[in-house]
Design an enzyme around this catalytic site. Structure first.
Site, PDB file in Angstrom:
ATOM      1  N   PRO A   2       0.799  -1.217   0.000  1.00 55.32           N
ATOM      2  CA  PRO A   2       0.000   0.000   0.000  1.00 55.32           C
ATOM      3  C   PRO A   2       0.849   1.294   0.000  1.00 55.32           C
ATOM      4  O   PRO A   2       1.948   1.301   0.554  1.00 55.32           O
ATOM      5  CB  PRO A   2      -0.810  -0.097   1.297  1.00 55.32           C
ATOM      6  CG  PRO A   2      -0.701  -1.515   1.726  1.00 55.32           C
ATOM      7  CD  PRO A   2       0.631  -1.981   1.242  1.00 55.32           C
ATOM      8  N   GLU A   3       0.304   2.334  -0.599  1.00 54.97           N
ATOM      9  CA  GLU A   3       0.939   3.644  -0.612  1.00 54.97           C
ATOM     10  C   GLU A   3       0.135   4.591   0.285  1.00 54.97           C
ATOM     11  O   GLU A   3      -0.742   4.164   1.027  1.00 54.97           O
ATOM     12  CB  GLU A   3       1.032   4.149  -2.043  1.00 54.97           C
ATOM     13  CG  GLU A   3       1.830   3.218  -2.957  1.00 54.97           C
ATOM     14  CD  GLU A   3       1.936   3.710  -4.384  1.00 54.97           C
ATOM     15  OE1 GLU A   3       1.843   4.933  -4.606  1.00 54.97           O
ATOM     16  OE2 GLU A   3       2.110   2.874  -5.300  1.00 54.97           O
ATOM     17  N   LYS A  61       4.137   5.848   4.751  1.00 55.45           N
ATOM     18  CA  LYS A  61       3.352   4.639   4.486  1.00 55.45           C
ATOM     19  C   LYS A  61       3.197   3.792   5.742  1.00 55.45           C
ATOM     20  O   LYS A  61       3.039   2.571   5.657  1.00 55.45           O
ATOM     21  CB  LYS A  61       4.012   3.810   3.382  1.00 55.45           C
ATOM     22  CG  LYS A  61       4.210   4.556   2.063  1.00 55.45           C
ATOM     23  CD  LYS A  61       4.965   3.672   1.070  1.00 55.45           C
ATOM     24  CE  LYS A  61       5.326   4.429  -0.184  1.00 55.45           C
ATOM     25  NZ  LYS A  61       6.085   3.584  -1.137  1.00 55.45           N
ATOM     26  N   ARG A 137       2.522 -11.770   2.353  1.00 56.14           N
ATOM     27  CA  ARG A 137       3.923 -12.079   2.058  1.00 56.14           C
ATOM     28  C   ARG A 137       4.822 -12.066   3.293  1.00 56.14           C
ATOM     29  O   ARG A 137       5.947 -12.560   3.246  1.00 56.14           O
ATOM     30  CB  ARG A 137       4.471 -11.089   1.025  1.00 56.14           C
ATOM     31  CG  ARG A 137       3.759 -11.148  -0.319  1.00 56.14           C
ATOM     32  CD  ARG A 137       4.483 -10.298  -1.334  1.00 56.14           C
ATOM     33  NE  ARG A 137       3.771 -10.244  -2.598  1.00 56.14           N
ATOM     34  CZ  ARG A 137       4.214  -9.590  -3.676  1.00 56.14           C
ATOM     35  NH1 ARG A 137       5.373  -8.961  -3.632  1.00 56.14           N
ATOM     36  NH2 ARG A 137       3.506  -9.569  -4.788  1.00 56.14           N
ATOM     37  N   ARG A 289      11.174  -0.758 -11.647  1.00 57.53           N
ATOM     38  CA  ARG A 289       9.730  -0.664 -11.449  1.00 57.53           C
ATOM     39  C   ARG A 289       9.063  -0.274 -12.761  1.00 57.53           C
ATOM     40  O   ARG A 289       9.614   0.476 -13.569  1.00 57.53           O
ATOM     41  CB  ARG A 289       9.377   0.398 -10.379  1.00 57.53           C
ATOM     42  CG  ARG A 289      10.079   0.224  -9.047  1.00 57.53           C
ATOM     43  CD  ARG A 289       9.707  -1.073  -8.346  1.00 57.53           C
ATOM     44  NE  ARG A 289       8.285  -1.172  -8.078  1.00 57.53           N
ATOM     45  CZ  ARG A 289       7.694  -0.637  -7.008  1.00 57.53           C
ATOM     46  NH1 ARG A 289       8.382   0.082  -6.145  1.00 57.53           N
ATOM     47  NH2 ARG A 289       6.410  -0.804  -6.819  1.00 57.53           N
TER      48      ARG A 289
END
Length: 307
Positions: A2-3, A61, A137, A289
């Protein structure tokens, strides 16, 4: 991911824990890769039981529960972490459970009425709730930090929050750099909170080529870029973040976000640009990226469409 928008959504969603007292800190059985929890859950339980949350804060974050002595429980979701008040997507990847009693009426901050209404739809018993940390994860971290530890280990290492930086500060931080502007926006020591997805969306809205070196941006481009940061991030927060095709991100009630339906370039390689209808969205790789952009709307010449 998430950002910033997803983490801000988490912070707003768990506002109902403010004023409540911790009754237990537990680790559910989990056979998956362990995430980082410091100190141990046993020590955290001993230290936090009986204490009340005074505020929910966000730094970049990270979700933070602040206590009366300015200690903070800092939750960094990283790639796949979630903070929930409802049942998790699966029990296999549940990393931490914090049980709360009723709210302390002397708390110096209160949950928003919106949060209370939403939580009530799935948590009818307002006298006790659970905050869950779920991480598919196991890359996330959960740390209990004193005020000095937080200042040294986190606050001093992060730049100005993306929703607080002004255009002069943004330009002062970056305009001497020869890095591509997309890569620079991902540097959390410069601007905290922007990640890969929203950097691409911000640059599209600003009409700035993601490959353009920071020191080649014009004054008007810096102004548009700053406006786009606020515009995109605020809009994404309103829509409670982006749930991508893997379905990992969910809000605190285990519902998907809505901003993925608003994406202009991210993950739209090969599709026509929705704004100019002529350009085909390109995908390139920057700093390992994926970057998505419209070669028509985001020309290096500086030509652009308005926000």
């Amino acid at each position: 991911m998430p950002e910033l928008p997803e983490v801000e959504t988490m912070c707003r969603g768990i506002a109902d824990v403010v004023g409540r007292t911790i009754e237990a800190v537990e680790t559910p059985p989990c056979a998956c890769r362990p995430c980082t929890i410091e100190p141990t859950v046993e020590k955290m339980h001993q230290h936090l039981v009986g204490r009340s949350v005074r505020a929910i804060e966000r730094r970049g974050k990270r979700v933070m529960l602040r206590f009366d002595d300015d200690e903070r429980l800092v939750i960094e979701p990283r790639m796949s972490g979630l903070v929930l008040l409802a049942d998790p997507p699966s029990v296999d990847h549940l990393r931490l459970r914090i049980r709360f009693s009723g709210r302390d009426s002397s708390a110096d901050a209160k949950a928003t009425s919106k949060s209370k209404r939403r939580a009530a739809t799935k948590k009818p018993d307002a006298d006790g709730i659970e905050l869950l940390v779920w991480d598919r994860r196991g890359l996330g971290t959960i740390r209990l930090l004193s005020q000095s530890e937080f200042a040294e280990q986190i606050d001093s290492r992060l730049g100005v929050d993306a929703l607080q930086i002004d255009v002069a500060g943004l330009r002062r931080k970056l305009d001497a750099s020869s890095r591509a502007i997309k890569v620079a926006l991902l540097d959390q020591t410069v601007v905290a909170g922007i990640g890969n997805l929203y950097a691409a969306e911000i640059l599209f809205v600003a009409g700035v080529d993601p490959r353009l070196p920071c020191n080649k941006l014009s004054g008007p481009q810096w102004t548009r870029l700053h406006a786009a940061i606020s515009h995109v991030l605020d809009d994404a927060i309103v829509h409670e973040g982006s749930t991508l095709s893997d379905g990992t991100y969910r809000n605190v009630l285990n519902d998907p976000g809505g901003y993925q339906n608003m994406h202009r370039v991210y993950d739209r390689k090969g599709q026509y640009c929705q704004r100019c209808t002529k350009g085909v969205i390109n995908r390139i790789v920057q700093a390992q990226r994926s970057t998505f952009f419209c070669p028509v709307c985001q020309k290096r010449s500086g030509k652009h469409a308005s926000v």
